[in-house]
Structure formats: C-alpha cells, structure tokens
Scaffold this motif. Structure first.
Motif, mmCIF file in Angstrom:
data_model
loop_
_atom_site.group_PDB
_atom_site.id
_atom_site.type_symbol
_atom_site.label_atom_id
_atom_site.label_comp_id
_atom_site.label_asym_id
_atom_site.label_seq_id
_atom_site.Cartn_x
_atom_site.Cartn_y
_atom_site.Cartn_z
ATOM 1 N N UNK A 212 176.115 9.498 -35.371
ATOM 2 C CA UNK A 212 175.838 8.159 -36.301
ATOM 3 C C UNK A 212 177.871 7.985 -36.736
ATOM 4 N N UNK A 213 177.868 7.055 -37.029
ATOM 5 C CA UNK A 213 179.347 6.577 -37.028
ATOM 6 C C UNK A 213 179.174 7.456 -39.289
ATOM 7 N N UNK A 214 180.544 7.433 -39.159
ATOM 8 C CA UNK A 214 181.116 7.542 -40.517
ATOM 9 C C UNK A 214 181.802 6.843 -40.984
ATOM 10 N N UNK B 206 174.663 -3.015 -37.373
ATOM 11 C CA UNK B 206 174.785 -3.457 -36.098
ATOM 12 C C UNK B 206 176.284 -4.056 -35.794
ATOM 13 N N UNK B 207 177.143 -4.412 -36.709
ATOM 14 C CA UNK B 207 178.370 -4.470 -36.786
ATOM 15 C C UNK B 207 179.401 -3.947 -37.273
ATOM 16 N N UNK B 208 179.157 -2.393 -38.022
ATOM 17 C CA UNK B 208 179.477 -1.175 -38.098
ATOM 18 C C UNK B 208 179.171 -0.179 -36.766
ATOM 19 N N UNK B 209 177.645 -0.116 -36.020
ATOM 20 C CA UNK B 209 178.209 0.608 -34.125
ATOM 21 C C UNK B 209 178.205 -0.347 -33.298
ATOM 22 N N UNK B 210 178.821 -1.681 -33.766
ATOM 23 C CA UNK B 210 179.564 -2.222 -32.395
ATOM 24 C C UNK B 210 180.597 -1.642 -32.634
ATOM 25 N N UNK B 211 181.485 -1.890 -33.649
ATOM 26 C CA UNK B 211 182.467 -1.808 -33.910
ATOM 27 C C UNK B 211 182.987 -0.280 -33.732
ATOM 28 N N UNK B 212 182.403 0.575 -33.668
ATOM 29 C CA UNK B 212 183.088 1.975 -33.451
ATOM 30 C C UNK B 212 182.789 2.231 -32.488
#
Length: 219
Positions: free
Chosen positions: A2-4, A114-120
C-alpha cells in the motif's frame, strides 16, 4: 504494498478531507505539511511513496517544493500536484519540474486513489489526455529541440506510445519486443531528455515537437 502518502496543503480542512478520503480507499497517510517549505523535512521524516502537493501555497509554492524534494533526495517520492484548473500554468511548470502528474481538486475519490496508485508504480502515464490538453495549448518551443534530436527513431516511437498512455508492457506488445528492451528504451529516453519520469518526458516531447496531437499511439 500500500503506497504511503504525504499531504501538502495550506488548508487544514482540505488536508483533513484528503486524509479521510485516502484512508477510506485503503491508502496510508504518513504525514502532512502546511507549507511548501515543510515538505522536504516532512518527506525525510515520514518517507512517503507519493506526495499530494497543492500547487499554490503561500511562501514556498508546490513547484519550488517539488524541485527541492527531487534535487535533495537520491530516491525521492513521486509527486502528484493538486490544482483547481487543468490548464493552470503552475501545473505545466510543476510537470516540467518533475511532478509525476496532476489532479483536479474536484476529482472523485476513486480517481484520487487510482492516481496515487498509478504514480506510485511509475509504469503508466497518468491521465494522458489531460496532459495533452495542458501542453498543446502552448506552441512548441525550442528549448528542448537539441535534446529531442538525439533520440533514435525507435526511441521516438516508444515516446509517442508513452504519450498515448501505454504502459511498458503495452508498448512491448505493440512493438513485438521484450519488456526489458522497452525498459532500456525508456531509460535512454529519460537520460537524453533529462527527464525523471514519464510525465516530464511527455511534456518535453510535446514542447520539442517529437509528439504532436493526432500523432499518438499510431494514429
């Protein structure tokens, strides 16, 4: 994993709303910054994967904070700038400074997650059509022309596919080459253009004329 996420916004209510939204979507918020000057120290403390950066803040704005983070750290987090208008000159400059993408403040919660997960992951371009609209509103400039001319024919082809929103795996399938070969081309493109990520490379590609509207993904 999970991205922080680190939240950088001068409005406490905005930060509180974003925190609640992201946590509801299963993401971890590890820190907050109320001013651009606080971002780098907070990044060093909390070590986020992604920074949600308000592009307009008093004092140190999101563009300068982006430059500071990317220049100071060997392995910086991805930066996602947040704005009110998708044609904002601040967003254009933030992408050129190295931000991985941008979000509108009115975006739905699913779009933000979705944006957070994509750029991560860094393997796909975030909202390619939005970036195209942002950049093509400006005439091509000459400041990147020399760097763009160093791209091989194949590298330019890969860059056009990136601008069309294709992931590395999609590009490998489209060109019938291995994923490792695609990664090599992408690395060479970044090095030649002086880009740190896909969004920055695509902005430079539009500005140099390597990529044009109607030229994307084989159109």
């Amino acid at each position: 994993m999970t991205p922080a996420v680190l939240l950088a916004d001068d409005e406490p209510l905005v930060r509180a709303g974003l925190r609640a939204l992201l946590e509801q979507q299963g993401l971890r918020v590890v820190g907050e910054a109320a001013d651009g000057a606080e971002v780098l120290p907070e990044v060093r403390r909390s070590r986020p994967d992604v920074v949600l950066m308000d592009v307009r803040m008093p004092g140190t704005d999101g563009i300068e904070a982006t430059r500071q983070v990317l220049a100071a750290l060997d392995d910086p987090p991805k930066i996602l700038v947040v704005t009110t208008f998708d044609n904002d000159d601040y967003v254009h400059e933030a992408l050129l400074a190295g931000a991985s993408g941008f979000l509108l403040k009115r975006a739905r919660k699913e779009e933000i997650a979705h944006a957070v997960r994509t750029v991560a992951t860094g393997d796909s371009l975030l909202f390619p059509e939005a970036i195209r609209r942002l950049v093509t509103a400006r005439p091509p400039g000459g400041r990147y022309a020399r760097a763009a001319k160093t791209l091989t024919r194949r590298e330019a082809e890969v860059l056009r596919l990136i601008a069309g929103g294709l992931s590395n795996q999609d590009i490998a399938a489209a060109l019938v080459i291995s994923l490792e070969t695609v990664k090599t081309h992408v690395g060479n493109i970044f090095a030649k253009l002086g880009a740190g990520n896909r969004s920055q490379a695509v902005v430079i590609a539009y500005e140099s004329g390597v990529v044009r509207p109607g030229h994307l993904a084989g159109r």
